[in-house]
Design a protein around this motif. Structure first.
Motif, short mmCIF file in Angstrom:
data_model
loop_
_atom_site.label_atom_id
_atom_site.label_comp_id
_atom_site.label_asym_id
_atom_site.label_seq_id
_atom_site.Cartn_x
_atom_site.Cartn_y
_atom_site.Cartn_z
N HIS A 48 21.36 49.84 7.44
CA HIS A 48 21.14 51.28 7.33
C HIS A 48 19.64 51.51 7.26
CE1 HIS A 48 21.99 55.47 5.91
NE2 HIS A 48 20.78 55.31 5.38
N VAL A 55 29.07 48.60 8.92
CA VAL A 55 27.68 48.66 9.38
C VAL A 55 26.84 47.63 8.63
CG1 VAL A 55 25.61 50.14 9.38
CG2 VAL A 55 27.82 51.07 10.09
N GLU A 76 29.90 54.22 6.68
CA GLU A 76 29.34 52.92 7.06
C GLU A 76 30.16 51.77 6.47
OE1 GLU A 76 24.62 54.15 7.59
OE2 GLU A 76 25.24 52.92 5.88
#
Length: 251
Positions: A91, A88, A83
């Motif tokens: 999460h 990202v 990630e």
């Protein structure tokens, strides 16, 4: 928005993938049978490429203490590392109501390690604590059966339908990170022993159900608060009696 669902072909994952696709998001289902292995890291970077959100609903294939700890620790670290590479921004992990209260169980010790990895990652997150799924009552029966006797605790439980879990997860996935833990549960509290009796009656399982206050839940003792969500929990709308009366849910 691109969303990668780790464990995207399982019970919750497959339903979540469909729900998110119906909301017109780009969704990738990631699992070993799709070439993505979070334990080895195989296919993980590719699965997370350009992903905005990652939802981890994967579960360990083995509940043995060493296996489950290895799964959640190794997978958790590999997912977080991938990630960070992908950038990202949210999460989401599905965990269990009562995790911190069930630390006598190897499974729940492993789940806490998974949660700790997420919290210390620096990635915006939402951890979702869910009560036990209706679909898992059969598993509880199986694990609690000894010599044709089903020995379970009379402690309160507040189980939830997988469809209600998916409804809650969908809203969380398309929302902003909470950077905390939120809880979800079913609409009704019931003694675990009574829940098991309802199941065995419908399933015509003639094994005797024994209510034993000393019976453990996957190795951990229970009381009436252990498996119950907090007062701020988001509650589902599907009741167990109506769910189990559907023949499709009696398989």
């Amino acid at each position: 928005m691109k969303i990668t669902v780790i464990g995207g072909t399982g019970l919750i994952g497959s339903k979540l993938v469909n729900s998110l696709k119906n909301s017109e998001h780009e969704v990738l289902a990631a699992s070993p049978n799709k070439g993505v292995n979070t334990l080895t890291g195989e296919g993980l970077d590719q699965a997370l490429e350009h992903a905005d959100v990652v939802v981890d609903v994967a579960n360990s294939p083995s509940f043995a203490d060493e296996d489950v700890m290895n799964f959640f620790k190794t997978s958790g670290e590999n997912i977080i590392a991938a990630e960070k590479k992908a950038g990202v921004s949210h999460h989401i992990a599905l965990s269990v109501v009562g995790t911190t209260r069930l630390q006598d169980s190897g499974y729940f010790r492993a789940k806490k390690i998974q949660e700790d990895i997420i919290k210390s990652s620096g990635i915006p997150y939402t951890i979702v604590h869910s009560t036990q799924f209706f679909e898992f009552v059969g598993g509880i029966v199986h694990s609690s059966t000894i010599d044709n006797k089903i020995i379970v605790s009379p402690a309160l439980i507040q189980p939830i339908a997988s469809d209600d879990v998916v409804t809650a997860l969908t809203a969380i996935t398309i929302g902003e990170p909470k950077n905390t833990t939120v809880e979800i549960g079913g609409p009704d509290k019931i003694k675990l022993s009574d829940l098991v009796k309802k199941y065995t009656t419908i399933m015509k399982n003639k094994d005797e159900v024994i209510s034993d206050p000393d019976a453990t839940y996957f190795g951990a003792p229970l009381d009436d608060s252990t498996l119950i969500p907090n007062n701020n929990a988001k509650l589902g709308t599907i009741h167990y009696d109506e769910w189990i009366s559907n023949p499709e849910n009696q398989r």
